[in-house]
Write an enzyme that holds these catalytic residues in place. Structure first.
Site, PDB file in Angstrom:
ATOM      1  N   ALA A  49       1.710  10.190  38.986  1.00  0.00           N
ATOM      2  CA  ALA A  49       0.754  10.040  40.040  1.00  0.00           C
ATOM      3  C   ALA A  49      -0.833  10.255  39.545  1.00  0.00           C
ATOM      4  N   ASP A 106       1.761   2.623  39.132  1.00  0.00           N
ATOM      5  CA  ASP A 106       3.000   2.322  38.756  1.00  0.00           C
ATOM      6  C   ASP A 106       3.527   0.858  38.480  1.00  0.00           C
ATOM      7  N   GLY A 125      15.459   5.703  35.681  1.00  0.00           N
ATOM      8  CA  GLY A 125      14.202   5.176  35.646  1.00  0.00           C
ATOM      9  C   GLY A 125      13.444   4.324  36.872  1.00  0.00           C
ATOM     10  N   ARG A 126      12.342   3.826  36.822  1.00  0.00           N
ATOM     11  CA  ARG A 126      11.922   3.285  38.059  1.00  0.00           C
ATOM     12  C   ARG A 126      11.206   1.728  37.544  1.00  0.00           C
ATOM     13  N   THR A 146       5.053   7.080  47.202  1.00  0.00           N
ATOM     14  CA  THR A 146       6.325   7.716  46.618  1.00  0.00           C
ATOM     15  C   THR A 146       5.960   9.165  46.536  1.00  0.00           C
ATOM     16  N   VAL A 155      12.986  12.916  33.561  1.00  0.00           N
ATOM     17  CA  VAL A 155      12.530  13.599  34.327  1.00  0.00           C
ATOM     18  C   VAL A 155      13.088  14.085  35.581  1.00  0.00           C
ATOM     19  N   ILE A 156      13.548  12.998  36.468  1.00  0.00           N
ATOM     20  CA  ILE A 156      13.937  13.108  37.813  1.00  0.00           C
ATOM     21  C   ILE A 156      15.285  13.934  37.495  1.00  0.00           C
ATOM     22  N   HIS A 184      -7.216  37.864  29.039  1.00  0.00           N
ATOM     23  CA  HIS A 184      -5.874  38.725  28.479  1.00  0.00           C
ATOM     24  C   HIS A 184      -5.555  39.533  29.755  1.00  0.00           C
ATOM     25  N   GLU A 237      23.642  11.343  29.542  1.00  0.00           N
ATOM     26  CA  GLU A 237      22.418  10.656  29.057  1.00  0.00           C
ATOM     27  C   GLU A 237      22.946   9.595  27.801  1.00  0.00           C
TER      28      GLU A 237
HETATM   29  P1  FAD Z   1       3.598   4.646  45.103  1.00  0.00           P
HETATM   30  O1  FAD Z   1       3.155   5.995  45.122  1.00  0.00           O
HETATM   31  O2  FAD Z   1       4.912   4.008  44.651  1.00  0.00           O
HETATM   32  O3  FAD Z   1       2.852   3.948  46.342  1.00  0.00           O
HETATM   33  C1  FAD Z   1       3.151   2.519  46.592  1.00  0.00           C
HETATM   34  C2  FAD Z   1       2.897   2.382  48.072  1.00  0.00           C
HETATM   35  O4  FAD Z   1       2.864   0.857  48.205  1.00  0.00           O
HETATM   36  C3  FAD Z   1       4.094   2.619  48.694  1.00  0.00           C
HETATM   37  O5  FAD Z   1       3.989   3.658  49.807  1.00  0.00           O
HETATM   38  C4  FAD Z   1       4.905   1.444  49.271  1.00  0.00           C
HETATM   39  O6  FAD Z   1       5.286   1.635  50.628  1.00  0.00           O
HETATM   40  C5  FAD Z   1       3.553   0.677  49.304  1.00  0.00           C
HETATM   41  N1  FAD Z   1       3.871  -0.808  49.333  1.00  0.00           N
HETATM   42  C6  FAD Z   1       4.621  -1.470  48.332  1.00  0.00           C
HETATM   43  N2  FAD Z   1       4.514  -2.666  48.485  1.00  0.00           N
HETATM   44  C7  FAD Z   1       3.914  -3.024  49.668  1.00  0.00           C
HETATM   45  C8  FAD Z   1       3.385  -4.106  50.270  1.00  0.00           C
HETATM   46  N3  FAD Z   1       3.935  -5.508  50.066  1.00  0.00           N
HETATM   47  N4  FAD Z   1       2.877  -3.918  51.339  1.00  0.00           N
HETATM   48  C9  FAD Z   1       2.341  -2.826  51.757  1.00  0.00           C
HETATM   49  N5  FAD Z   1       2.803  -1.713  51.287  1.00  0.00           N
HETATM   50  C10 FAD Z   1       3.572  -1.888  50.124  1.00  0.00           C
HETATM   51  N6  FAD Z   1       4.702  11.965  39.340  1.00  0.00           N
HETATM   52  C11 FAD Z   1       3.672  12.880  38.685  1.00  0.00           C
HETATM   53  O7  FAD Z   1       2.492  12.659  38.161  1.00  0.00           O
HETATM   54  N7  FAD Z   1       4.035  14.048  38.948  1.00  0.00           N
HETATM   55  C12 FAD Z   1       5.193  14.555  39.678  1.00  0.00           C
HETATM   56  O8  FAD Z   1       5.648  15.665  39.899  1.00  0.00           O
HETATM   57  C13 FAD Z   1       6.180  13.301  40.054  1.00  0.00           C
HETATM   58  N8  FAD Z   1       7.382  13.589  40.682  1.00  0.00           N
HETATM   59  C14 FAD Z   1       8.102  12.624  41.072  1.00  0.00           C
HETATM   60  C15 FAD Z   1       9.346  12.917  41.592  1.00  0.00           C
HETATM   61  C16 FAD Z   1      10.134  11.986  41.995  1.00  0.00           C
HETATM   62  C17 FAD Z   1      11.326  12.175  42.777  1.00  0.00           C
HETATM   63  C18 FAD Z   1       9.493  10.659  41.996  1.00  0.00           C
HETATM   64  C19 FAD Z   1      10.516   9.271  42.564  1.00  0.00           C
HETATM   65  C20 FAD Z   1       8.509  10.358  41.332  1.00  0.00           C
HETATM   66  C21 FAD Z   1       7.671  11.323  40.812  1.00  0.00           C
HETATM   67  N9  FAD Z   1       6.613  11.061  40.259  1.00  0.00           N
HETATM   68  C22 FAD Z   1       5.668  12.107  39.784  1.00  0.00           C
HETATM   69  C23 FAD Z   1       5.988   9.660  40.044  1.00  0.00           C
HETATM   70  C24 FAD Z   1       4.858   9.313  41.007  1.00  0.00           C
HETATM   71  O9  FAD Z   1       5.474   9.422  42.386  1.00  0.00           O
HETATM   72  C25 FAD Z   1       4.416   7.989  40.948  1.00  0.00           C
HETATM   73  O10 FAD Z   1       3.927   7.747  39.604  1.00  0.00           O
HETATM   74  C26 FAD Z   1       3.280   7.704  41.942  1.00  0.00           C
HETATM   75  O11 FAD Z   1       3.595   7.668  43.065  1.00  0.00           O
HETATM   76  C27 FAD Z   1       2.802   6.279  41.608  1.00  0.00           C
HETATM   77  O12 FAD Z   1       1.668   5.703  42.728  1.00  0.00           O
HETATM   78  P2  FAD Z   1       1.339   4.460  43.052  1.00  0.00           P
HETATM   79  O13 FAD Z   1       0.186   4.643  43.744  1.00  0.00           O
HETATM   80  O14 FAD Z   1       1.185   3.621  41.755  1.00  0.00           O
HETATM   81  O15 FAD Z   1       2.619   4.104  43.678  1.00  0.00           O
HETATM   82  P1  NAI Z   2      13.202   8.422  32.959  1.00  0.00           P
HETATM   83  O1  NAI Z   2      12.660   7.160  32.165  1.00  0.00           O
HETATM   84  O2  NAI Z   2      12.319   9.683  32.748  1.00  0.00           O
HETATM   85  O3  NAI Z   2      14.655   8.882  32.472  1.00  0.00           O
HETATM   86  C1  NAI Z   2      15.756   8.103  32.483  1.00  0.00           C
HETATM   87  C2  NAI Z   2      16.586   8.465  31.650  1.00  0.00           C
HETATM   88  O4  NAI Z   2      17.781   7.947  31.752  1.00  0.00           O
HETATM   89  C3  NAI Z   2      16.272   8.151  30.242  1.00  0.00           C
HETATM   90  O5  NAI Z   2      16.596   9.539  29.405  1.00  0.00           O
HETATM   91  C4  NAI Z   2      17.086   7.280  29.830  1.00  0.00           C
HETATM   92  O6  NAI Z   2      17.617   7.190  28.313  1.00  0.00           O
HETATM   93  C5  NAI Z   2      18.364   7.382  30.592  1.00  0.00           C
HETATM   94  N1  NAI Z   2      19.088   6.245  30.850  1.00  0.00           N
HETATM   95  C6  NAI Z   2      18.874   5.017  31.303  1.00  0.00           C
HETATM   96  N2  NAI Z   2      20.098   4.207  31.272  1.00  0.00           N
HETATM   97  C7  NAI Z   2      21.042   5.266  31.500  1.00  0.00           C
HETATM   98  C8  NAI Z   2      22.448   4.832  31.359  1.00  0.00           C
HETATM   99  N3  NAI Z   2      22.942   3.848  31.862  1.00  0.00           N
HETATM  100  N4  NAI Z   2      23.206   5.870  31.452  1.00  0.00           N
HETATM  101  C9  NAI Z   2      22.854   7.195  31.104  1.00  0.00           C
HETATM  102  N5  NAI Z   2      21.570   7.373  30.854  1.00  0.00           N
HETATM  103  C10 NAI Z   2      20.662   6.496  31.121  1.00  0.00           C
HETATM  104  O7  NAI Z   2      13.177   7.971  34.484  1.00  0.00           O
HETATM  105  P2  NAI Z   2      13.505   9.140  35.877  1.00  0.00           P
HETATM  106  O8  NAI Z   2      14.105  10.360  35.507  1.00  0.00           O
HETATM  107  O9  NAI Z   2      14.391   8.225  36.712  1.00  0.00           O
HETATM  108  O10 NAI Z   2      12.004   9.162  36.402  1.00  0.00           O
HETATM  109  C11 NAI Z   2      11.452   7.793  36.632  1.00  0.00           C
HETATM  110  C12 NAI Z   2       9.789   8.088  36.254  1.00  0.00           C
HETATM  111  O11 NAI Z   2       9.491   8.861  37.515  1.00  0.00           O
HETATM  112  C13 NAI Z   2       9.651   8.899  35.218  1.00  0.00           C
HETATM  113  O12 NAI Z   2       9.528   8.150  34.140  1.00  0.00           O
HETATM  114  C14 NAI Z   2       8.030   9.475  35.571  1.00  0.00           C
HETATM  115  O13 NAI Z   2       7.230   8.593  35.430  1.00  0.00           O
HETATM  116  C15 NAI Z   2       8.405   9.538  37.092  1.00  0.00           C
HETATM  117  N6  NAI Z   2       8.686  11.176  37.629  1.00  0.00           N
HETATM  118  C16 NAI Z   2       7.548  11.748  36.981  1.00  0.00           C
HETATM  119  C17 NAI Z   2       7.999  13.295  37.334  1.00  0.00           C
HETATM  120  C18 NAI Z   2       6.864  14.294  36.644  1.00  0.00           C
HETATM  121  O14 NAI Z   2       5.692  13.892  36.219  1.00  0.00           O
HETATM  122  N7  NAI Z   2       7.067  15.563  36.680  1.00  0.00           N
HETATM  123  C19 NAI Z   2       8.930  13.661  37.964  1.00  0.00           C
HETATM  124  C20 NAI Z   2       9.790  12.696  38.360  1.00  0.00           C
HETATM  125  C21 NAI Z   2       9.532  11.247  38.113  1.00  0.00           C
END
Ligand code: FAD
Ligand code: NAI
Length: 470
Positions: A321, A313, A272-273, A43, A183-184, A449, A203
């Protein structure tokens, strides 16, 4: 090893899985990594951290130029948005980094098993119709978007989208409604606001950014409102329909009350995720998920089945990440017989908006509650970014730094930052905390500084009531 295909088979090549695989191979273990995506990196690299930051960076530069902020610095001339080129540089960043992981796999002799993996036993996994036996199997399957009942995401149609769809919009929406002020929602809402959309965040709770320090949440809300993002707090979405090129959302107060409708060109569902375990056939391995769909683990990342481990995750804890990466290193080291540890009390988190919002350790509320239980108390030092010479000079005065320490021992319990460079500054706080540091340790460390980091030093000095510049 004779009848095992691999010492370690990692399922999923996200930041948890690919790091675990590389470290296992570095430690001399015969390693494979199964990944069903076309590219490695999970992801984070494909549709998360990296592409969102590419759009955040580009949209920030655009907004600075288009809004006249650069003109105030004597940089004049009009700019136009070439959204296709902005998307192209995002895709380029993703291509470069995912390709980089493929290179690292080759360099470290990690075999990429292309396809979806499913357990067929406690030490066997099917990938693309072939069964592999491994001494150790690491579940690193990550997470995907939590759906909102009654609302259908269709990223192709580009009207009701999730984060993956919101990264790919072909045109700037007139009105974007973001469901979820997390966050997203705030990061991707900021991208499209900067590029010209009206953005409304709906929210459910009475405040954005759950889990962060209360004061930081309130201050952040003020900053986002000042930037023109609109908020409907304590509001829930109860339905959304697509009519032609628009969506109509029905919302009502979270506590119940009169419903109203909102029209939007694009709706981003970001509530959320949830962990990915569908199709993994965990039952064949003798595993089950908990009530939140997560694979439960022990402190060393082992599951209840010997030889099966889980990280990232898909296990309890923040979905970040860097947490997944650190767990990837630790699990590989544990498999190799070393001692792999992750300090889950010190995992920084950053929201990459402008300013960035960053935190590590306890919130003020948590710290108070924890210390009061043992008759202790906390001391808090704060410093506004407006009083930091570099931030002020750069016209980046929004925000503050807050250091929370144990009043008796002075040990740092938490640090919270709203600052343009908050995501970089928080590393120093995390390291100080990892070393058991006190506010005095930061206060008496010489900081260059003029830097934004001096605000952290001043907030640390403020814990003892003696900051210099306020
Ligand atoms: P993932 O990155 O989800 O990787 C899991 C992989 O497993 C995937 O590629 C999937 O295809 C594969 N997979 C799943 N099931 C199977 C299977 N059965 N067989 C083979 N392959 C499989 N986190 C941060 O720390 N900083 C950020 O700035 C940040 N920004 C984000 C922005 C967005 C829009 C999103 C959605 C998430 C963001 N995150 C961020 C969260 C971050 O992406 C995740 O926490 C991180 O990727 C989790 O890593 P992971 O290795 O657990 O899983
Ligand atoms: P989130 O958990 O950060 O926020 C979801 C928000 O949606 C919460 O404020 C919650 O109260 C609200 N909500 C839940 N149900 C609702 C509803 N029915 N109607 C209105 N509001 C509702 O989840 P988000 O933003 O989807 O991100 C998922 C995860 O991805 C984060 O928790 C984070 O772990 C990861 N992420 C991390 C980033 C970073 O580190 N910069 C960037 C993007 C994602």
């Amino acid at each position: 090893m004779a009848d095992y295909d691999f010492d370690v088979l990692v399922i999923g090549a996200g930041p948890g899985g690919y790091v675990a695989a590389i470290r296992a191979a570095q430690l001399g273990l015969k390693t494979a990594c199964a990944e069903s995506r076309e590219t490695l990196g999970g992801t984070c690299l494909n549709v998360g951290c990296i592409p969102s930051k590419a759009m955040l960076h580009a949209s920030e530069l655009f907004e600075e130029a288009a809004s006249g902020k650069l003109a105030k610095l004597g940089i004049k001339g009009s700019v136009t948005l070439d959204l296709e080129t902005m998307h192209a540089q995002r895709r380029d960043a993703v291509k470069g980094l995912t390709g980089g992981i493929e290179y690292l796999f080759k360099k470290n002799k990690v075999e990429w098993l292309k396809g979806r993996a499913a357990f067929t036993g406690t030490d066997t996994v099917d990938v693309g119709g072939k069964t592999y036996r491994a001494k150790n199997i690491v579940i690193a399957t990550g997470s995907s978007v939590t759906p909102l009942p009654g609302i259908t995401v269709d990223n192709e149609q580009q009207i009701i989208v999730d984060s993956t769809g919101a990264l790919e919009l072909a045109k700037v929406p007139g009105h974007m409604v973001v469901i979820g002020g997390g966050v997203i929602g705030l990061e991707l809402g900021s991208v499209w606001k900067r590029l010209g959309a009206k953005v409304t965040v709906v929210e459910y709770l009475d405040m954005i950014l759950p889990g962060m320090d209360g004061e930081i949440r309130k201050e952040s809300l003020k900053v986002f409102k000042k930037q023109g993002i609109e908020f409907k707090l304590s509001t829930k979405v109860i339905g959304a329909t697509v009519n032609g090129s628009k969506a109509e959302l029905t919302v009502e107060p979270s506590a119940g009350g009169d419903a109203e409708t909102i029209e939007a060109d694009v709706v981003l569902v970001s509530i959320g995720r949830r962990p990915n375990t569908d199709g993994l056939a965990l039952d064949k391995a003798g595993l089950a998920v908990n009530g939140r769909g997560q694979v439960e683990i022990d402190h060393d990342f082992s599951t209840s089945v010997p030889g099966i481990w889980a990280i990232g995750d898909v296990v309890p804890g923040p979905m970040l990440a860097h947490k997944a990466e650190d767990e990837g290193i630790a699990v590989a080291e544990n498999i190799a017989g070393l001692t792999g540890i992750v300090n889950h009390d010190i995992i920084p988190s950053v929201v990459y908006t402008m300013p960035e919002i960053a935190g590590v350790g306890l919130t003020e509320e948590q710290a108070k509650e924890r210390l009061e239980k043992t008759g202790g108390s906390i001391k808090v030092g704060k410093f506004p970014m407006m009083a930091n010479s570099r931030a002020k000079t750069n016209h980046e005065g929004d925000g503050m730094v807050k250091v929370i320490a144990d009043a008796k021992t002075d040990r740092i319990l938490g640090v919270w930052i709203i600052a343009s460079l908050g995501g970089t500054m928080i590393a120093q706080a995390a390291q100080a905390m990892e070393f058991g540091g006190t506010s005095e340790d930061i206060a008496y460390t010489c900081h260059a500084h003029p830097t934004h980091s001096e605000a952290l030093k001043e907030a640390a000095m403020a814990v003892q009531g003696k900051p210099i510049h306020i």
